[in-house]
Design an enzyme around this catalytic site. Sequence first.
Site, PDB file in Angstrom:
ATOM      1  N   SER A 103       0.847  -1.199   0.000  1.00 29.22           N
ATOM      2  CA  SER A 103       0.000   0.000   0.000  1.00 29.22           C
ATOM      3  C   SER A 103       0.877   1.241   0.000  1.00 29.22           C
ATOM      4  O   SER A 103       1.984   1.220   0.558  1.00 29.22           O
ATOM      5  CB  SER A 103      -0.883  -0.001   1.255  1.00 29.22           C
ATOM      6  OG  SER A 103      -1.464   1.271   1.451  1.00 29.22           O
ATOM      7  N   TYR A 151      -1.791  -0.058  10.202  1.00 31.98           N
ATOM      8  CA  TYR A 151      -1.821  -0.496   8.789  1.00 31.98           C
ATOM      9  C   TYR A 151      -0.519  -0.108   8.095  1.00 31.98           C
ATOM     10  O   TYR A 151       0.105  -0.918   7.397  1.00 31.98           O
ATOM     11  CB  TYR A 151      -3.029   0.161   8.121  1.00 31.98           C
ATOM     12  CG  TYR A 151      -3.269  -0.200   6.674  1.00 31.98           C
ATOM     13  CD1 TYR A 151      -3.708  -1.470   6.300  1.00 31.98           C
ATOM     14  CD2 TYR A 151      -3.103   0.749   5.663  1.00 31.98           C
ATOM     15  CE1 TYR A 151      -3.957  -1.785   4.963  1.00 31.98           C
ATOM     16  CE2 TYR A 151      -3.354   0.451   4.336  1.00 31.98           C
ATOM     17  CZ  TYR A 151      -3.782  -0.822   3.989  1.00 31.98           C
ATOM     18  OH  TYR A 151      -4.030  -1.121   2.669  1.00 31.98           O
TER      19      TYR A 151
HETATM   20  N1  LIG Z   1      -8.724  -0.807  -2.203  1.00 33.13           N
HETATM   21  C1  LIG Z   1      -7.694   0.018  -2.064  1.00 33.13           C
HETATM   22  O1  LIG Z   1      -7.807   1.237  -2.271  1.00 33.13           O
HETATM   23  C2  LIG Z   1      -6.365  -0.538  -1.646  1.00 33.13           C
HETATM   24  C3  LIG Z   1      -5.255   0.318  -1.742  1.00 33.13           C
HETATM   25  C4  LIG Z   1      -4.005  -0.171  -1.353  1.00 33.13           C
HETATM   26  C5  LIG Z   1      -3.880  -1.466  -0.891  1.00 33.13           C
HETATM   27  N2  LIG Z   1      -4.976  -2.262  -0.798  1.00 33.13           N
HETATM   28  C6  LIG Z   1      -4.767  -3.626  -0.322  1.00 33.13           C
HETATM   29  O2  LIG Z   1      -5.389  -4.510  -1.229  1.00 33.13           O
HETATM   30  C7  LIG Z   1      -5.726  -5.722  -0.537  1.00 33.13           C
HETATM   31  C8  LIG Z   1      -7.161  -6.083  -0.851  1.00 33.13           C
HETATM   32  O3  LIG Z   1      -8.000  -5.103  -0.269  1.00 33.13           O
HETATM   33  P1  LIG Z   1      -9.356  -4.603  -0.948  1.00 33.13           P
HETATM   34  O4  LIG Z   1      -9.309  -3.125  -0.947  1.00 33.13           O
HETATM   35  O5  LIG Z   1      -9.605  -5.334  -2.198  1.00 33.13           O
HETATM   36  O6  LIG Z   1     -10.404  -4.997   0.187  1.00 33.13           O
HETATM   37  P2  LIG Z   1     -11.615  -6.043   0.201  1.00 33.13           P
HETATM   38  O7  LIG Z   1     -12.260  -5.857   1.512  1.00 33.13           O
HETATM   39  O8  LIG Z   1     -12.444  -5.895  -1.021  1.00 33.13           O
HETATM   40  O9  LIG Z   1     -10.882  -7.463   0.130  1.00 33.13           O
HETATM   41  C9  LIG Z   1     -10.226  -7.991   1.243  1.00 33.13           C
HETATM   42  C10 LIG Z   1     -10.633  -9.438   1.376  1.00 33.13           C
HETATM   43  O10 LIG Z   1      -9.881 -10.023   2.462  1.00 33.13           O
HETATM   44  C11 LIG Z   1     -10.759 -10.876   3.175  1.00 33.13           C
HETATM   45  N3  LIG Z   1     -10.260 -11.080   4.544  1.00 33.13           N
HETATM   46  C12 LIG Z   1     -10.254 -10.188   5.541  1.00 33.13           C
HETATM   47  N4  LIG Z   1      -9.696 -10.734   6.645  1.00 33.13           N
HETATM   48  C13 LIG Z   1      -9.367 -12.009   6.314  1.00 33.13           C
HETATM   49  C14 LIG Z   1      -8.780 -13.078   7.017  1.00 33.13           C
HETATM   50  N5  LIG Z   1      -8.412 -12.942   8.308  1.00 33.13           N
HETATM   51  N6  LIG Z   1      -8.592 -14.260   6.373  1.00 33.13           N
HETATM   52  C15 LIG Z   1      -8.978 -14.403   5.082  1.00 33.13           C
HETATM   53  N7  LIG Z   1      -9.527 -13.416   4.365  1.00 33.13           N
HETATM   54  C16 LIG Z   1      -9.728 -12.234   4.972  1.00 33.13           C
HETATM   55  C17 LIG Z   1     -12.102 -10.146   3.144  1.00 33.13           C
HETATM   56  O11 LIG Z   1     -13.171 -11.029   3.428  1.00 33.13           O
HETATM   57  C18 LIG Z   1     -12.113  -9.608   1.715  1.00 33.13           C
HETATM   58  O12 LIG Z   1     -12.719 -10.525   0.817  1.00 33.13           O
HETATM   59  C19 LIG Z   1      -5.439  -5.451   0.944  1.00 33.13           C
HETATM   60  O13 LIG Z   1      -4.193  -6.024   1.279  1.00 33.13           O
HETATM   61  C20 LIG Z   1      -5.374  -3.950   1.027  1.00 33.13           C
HETATM   62  O14 LIG Z   1      -4.545  -3.524   2.081  1.00 33.13           O
HETATM   63  C21 LIG Z   1      -6.214  -1.831  -1.160  1.00 33.13           C
END
Ligand SMILES: NC(=O)c1ccc[n+]([C@@H]2O[C@H](COP(=O)([O-])OP(=O)(O)OC[C@H]3O[C@@H](n4cnc5c(N)ncnc54)[C@H](O)[C@@H]3O)[C@@H](O)[C@H]2O)c1
Length: 256
Positions: A141, A154
Site C-alpha cells: 500500500s 496499517y
Molecule cells: N482498495 C484500495 O484502495 C487498496 C489500496 C491499497 C492497498 N490495498 C490492499 O489490497 C488488498 C485487498 O484489499 P481490498 O481493498 O480489495 O479490500 P476487500 O475488503 O475488497 O478485500 C479484502 C478481502 O480479504 C478478506 N479477509 C479479511 N480478513 C481475512 C482473514 N483474516 N482471512 C482471510 N480473508 C480475509 C475479506 O473477506 C475480503 O474478501 C489489501 O491487502 C489492502 O490492504 C487496497
Amino acid sequence: MTSTDLTDRIAVVTGAAHGIGAAVAAELTARGAKVVAVDLAPAVRAHREQGRVSAAVCGDVTDPATVRAALAAAEALGGPATVLVQAAYAGTPEPLDGQSEESWDRTVELVLSAARRFDRAFVQALATGRPPAAAIVHIASPHAFGAVPGFAAYAAAKAGLLALTRAAAVEWGPRGVRCNAVAPGFIPVERNRHVWTDPALGEAMLRASPLGRFGTAAEVARAVAFLASPESSFVNGACLPVDGGMTALLPEALLR
Ligand SMILES: NC(=O)c1ccc[n+]([C@@H]2O[C@H](COP(=O)([O-])OP(=O)(O)OC[C@H]3O[C@@H](n4cnc5c(N)ncnc54)[C@H](O)[C@@H]3O)[C@@H](O)[C@H]2O)c1
C-alpha cells in the site's frame, strides 16, 4: 503461448472473495492458472461454484489450518502451488494514541505475521515437490511510504510487508522463488465505499491522483499477473506502485 500465460500454474490467492483479491483470482484464471481462492467470507465459495476459480477455501488466513487447507487444495489440483498472492485485509482506522494493544496486534498479525507464515508454508511445500520457478506477490500500500492519520498500524504493517518482500526475495531467490509487491493507489471497493461515495472526500482523493481518476481492481490484477508470470523473471524484491502516480506527487503540486 505468451510469457504472461499462466497455463498449468497453480496459484493460491488470499482475500479472493472481494475487491482486489477477487480480481487477481479472475485475472490469473483468465491466463490459464488453476486458482485456489482463500477468504474468511463464505462468498468465496460462490467463485468456485460459478467456475471463476478451481478451488475455494473458506477460512481465516491467521489460522494455520487455513494455510494447510489452501496448500492441500493446490496439491489436489496437481500442485504444489507455484504462485502465492496475498491480498487478505480487514480493519478500521484508529488514532495512534487511542488504539488498543489488541487492535494494533490484530492488524500486524493479519497484514504481516500471517503473510510471513503463509509465505513460509508455501515455500516449504515447494521443497517437497518438483524444483520450483515460483512467485510470491504481496499486496502492499502507499501507506508503507507516507502517513495518513488513523492508519498507523496499517502503515507499519504494510511497511513491514515490504521489508518481508525484500527478505524473502533475498533468502528464497537462490531456490528459484521470486518475491515482489504491488502498492495499489485508491481502488474503489465495497470496503472503502464511504470514501468514494463522499463528494468532498472523493474529490480530494481525485485531486491527489495525477491521472485524475481512481484505479480499478482489474488494473492492479494485471500488474500482479505480470509479477506472477515468467514475463518478470528477473524482477525480485521489487515494489511496483499501481497508483496512477499518487506516490510520485508532492503535496506542493496540489497548491498549483
Ligand atoms: N482498495 C484500495 O484502495 C487498496 C489500496 C491499497 C492497498 N490495498 C490492499 O489490497 C488488498 C485487498 O484489499 P481490498 O481493498 O480489495 O479490500 P476487500 O475488503 O475488497 O478485500 C479484502 C478481502 O480479504 C478478506 N479477509 C479479511 N480478513 C481475512 C482473514 N483474516 N482471512 C482471510 N480473508 C480475509 C475479506 O473477506 C475480503 O474478501 C489489501 O491487502 C489492502 O490492504 C487496497
